[in-house]
Design a protein around this motif. Structure first.
Motif, mmCIF file in Angstrom:
data_model
loop_
_atom_site.group_PDB
_atom_site.id
_atom_site.type_symbol
_atom_site.label_atom_id
_atom_site.label_comp_id
_atom_site.label_asym_id
_atom_site.label_seq_id
_atom_site.Cartn_x
_atom_site.Cartn_y
_atom_site.Cartn_z
ATOM 1 N N SER A 103 0.855 -1.409 -0.114
ATOM 2 C CA SER A 103 -0.091 0.114 0.167
ATOM 3 C C SER A 103 0.781 1.116 0.130
ATOM 4 O O SER A 103 1.471 1.680 1.051
ATOM 5 C CB SER A 103 -0.949 -0.044 1.211
ATOM 6 O OG SER A 103 -1.562 1.109 1.227
ATOM 7 N N LEU A 104 0.959 1.777 -0.980
ATOM 8 C CA LEU A 104 1.648 3.032 -1.228
ATOM 9 C C LEU A 104 1.057 4.235 -0.473
ATOM 10 O O LEU A 104 1.801 4.990 0.295
ATOM 11 C CB LEU A 104 1.965 3.465 -2.827
ATOM 12 C CG LEU A 104 2.715 4.944 -2.929
ATOM 13 C CD1 LEU A 104 3.937 4.913 -2.220
ATOM 14 C CD2 LEU A 104 2.797 5.199 -4.639
ATOM 15 N N GLU A 105 -0.044 4.025 -0.497
ATOM 16 C CA GLU A 105 -0.982 5.222 0.295
ATOM 17 C C GLU A 105 -0.705 5.266 1.833
ATOM 18 O O GLU A 105 -0.433 6.241 2.456
ATOM 19 C CB GLU A 105 -2.334 5.128 0.234
ATOM 20 C CG GLU A 105 -3.216 6.021 0.922
ATOM 21 C CD GLU A 105 -4.804 5.810 0.953
ATOM 22 O OE1 GLU A 105 -5.778 6.720 1.310
ATOM 23 O OE2 GLU A 105 -5.175 4.881 -0.005
ATOM 24 N N ASN A 106 -0.583 3.948 2.416
ATOM 25 C CA ASN A 106 -0.059 3.780 3.784
ATOM 26 C C ASN A 106 1.035 3.461 4.032
ATOM 27 O O ASN A 106 1.855 3.384 5.281
ATOM 28 C CB ASN A 106 -0.717 2.709 4.482
ATOM 29 C CG ASN A 106 -2.299 3.002 4.390
ATOM 30 O OD1 ASN A 106 -2.842 3.936 4.627
ATOM 31 N ND2 ASN A 106 -3.280 1.756 3.967
ATOM 32 N N GLY A 107 2.320 3.582 2.882
ATOM 33 C CA GLY A 107 3.664 3.050 3.174
ATOM 34 C C GLY A 107 3.938 1.929 3.680
ATOM 35 O O GLY A 107 4.974 1.759 4.596
#
Length: 212
Positions: free
Chosen positions: A147-151
């Motif tokens: 999840s790039l959004e959540n790192g």
């Protein structure tokens, strides 16, 4: 003559080890607000849109250790929750290379040309928050993330051939605040040797002057 041959062989082994140490590159990055930024071929990167500066400084510690101080500065007026990304990969690899995570030790190892390398880091005495291995051709893409959004890194415990290891360290930076973390690579002939060297490193007041 025998002594000269032995010394010559030792010198050659040391040269090969240092050559491989130099080949195992460290590449830093920052994850912040759902975006990822890497520092390429430079000791400093300014992320203007986030008001962040990332700097890396090598520190002389020991012939078998490459040790780095990493500084992250927040020049914005708001708090920043970030993850520092630390990637390692060989600049010149072959199909015999192996990169893996050892669950027993919770550590990352690279194996290449009969040498073993341990990569690790910490921040305020705490170790790694997440780590993974990945084929080198995916290392600088969004494929490293679940999840790039959540790192959140995409976990993969082992990669053979051209590969990279990646770990992240979480930190919060207040407005106008600078934080420091450390990263290191240790070379040797076995996991046991590397772990013993790392244990000695962690007790070294030159490397960690503010820790007991």
């Amino acid at each position: 003559m025998m002594k000269e041959l032995i010394e010559s062989q030792k010198s050659k082994q040391n040269t090969n080890r240092h050559g491989l140490m130099e080949q195992l590159q460290i590449v830093l990055g920052i994850w912040v607000n759902g975006k990822c930024y890497f520092l390429h071929n430079s000791a400093e990167k300014v992320i203007y849109e986030e008001g962040l500066i990332l700097r890396i400084k090598p520190e002389p510690i020991h012939s078998k250790i490459r040790f780095f101080s990493v500084y992250i500065s927040n020049h914005s007026n708001i708090k920043k929750d970030i993850k520092v990304i630390v990637m390692h990969h060989f600049s010149n690899v072959n199909t015999d290379s192996l990169t893996f995570i050892s669950p027993a030790e919770g550590k990352i190892f690279h194996v290449h040309d009969h040498k073993v390398f341990l990569v690790n880091g910490n921040f305020n005495g705490a170790g790694l928050s997440e780590y993974t291995t990945i084929p080198l051709w995916s290392a600088y893409t969004d494929q490293i993330w679940s999840s790039l959004e959540n790192g959140a890194l995409r976990y993969q415990p082992m990669a053979k051939g051209p590969a990279a290891s990646i770990y992240t360290v979480k930190m919060s930076l207040g407005s106008r605040e600078t934080q420091k973390m450390n990263a290191w690579t240790i070379s040797g002939s076995s996991k046991k040797e590397l772990i013993l060297i790392e244990q000695a490193l962690l007790k070294n007041p030159l490397a960690f002057p503010n820790e007991k």
